[in-house]
Scaffold this motif. Structure first.
Motif, mmCIF file in Angstrom:
data_model
loop_
_atom_site.group_PDB
_atom_site.id
_atom_site.type_symbol
_atom_site.label_atom_id
_atom_site.label_comp_id
_atom_site.label_asym_id
_atom_site.label_seq_id
_atom_site.Cartn_x
_atom_site.Cartn_y
_atom_site.Cartn_z
ATOM 1 N N ASP A 1 0.915 -1.373 0.006
ATOM 2 C CA ASP A 1 -0.006 -0.076 -0.089
ATOM 3 C C ASP A 1 0.726 1.095 0.170
ATOM 4 N N GLU A 2 2.063 1.182 0.778
ATOM 5 C CA GLU A 2 2.804 2.331 0.860
ATOM 6 C C GLU A 2 3.549 2.663 -0.613
ATOM 7 N N GLU B 1 0.773 3.964 -2.898
ATOM 8 C CA GLU B 1 0.462 5.431 -2.502
ATOM 9 C C GLU B 1 1.756 6.353 -3.189
ATOM 10 N N ASP C 1 1.262 9.357 -5.849
ATOM 11 C CA ASP C 1 1.628 10.851 -5.479
ATOM 12 C C ASP C 1 2.780 11.393 -6.608
#
Length: 78
Positions: A69-70, A73, A77
């Motif tokens: 997930d990191e 993300e 971004d």
């Protein structure tokens, strides 16, 4: 005595098995419980071990999901 290691959830605890090792042992525990032929005390000990191993596997999976997930993300971004 084993050196403490950091588990996937970030907590420090004694020698954490790998996901694969924990899963393999969990499969063996389930197989032994399903086969029967153990005393009540042995069955309870196996059950408790299985619960611990299942928790270990879940922490590894949760840690892997958090890492994915990191990364996802960060990609959105950018």
């Amino acid at each position: 005595m084993a050196e403490p290691t950091t588990d996937p959830a970030g907590a420090s605890e004694p020698e954490q098995p790998s996901y694969e090792a924990a899963r393999e042992e969990l499969v063996d525990v389930v197989r032994r419980l399903e086969a029967g032929g153990t005393t009540l005390e042995e069955s309870l000990a196996l059950w408790e071990r299985g619960e611990h191993l299942a928790g270990t596997c879940q922490r590894w999976l949760d840690g892997a999901r958090a890492r994915l997930d990191e990364v996802l993300e960060q990609d959105t971004d950018a």
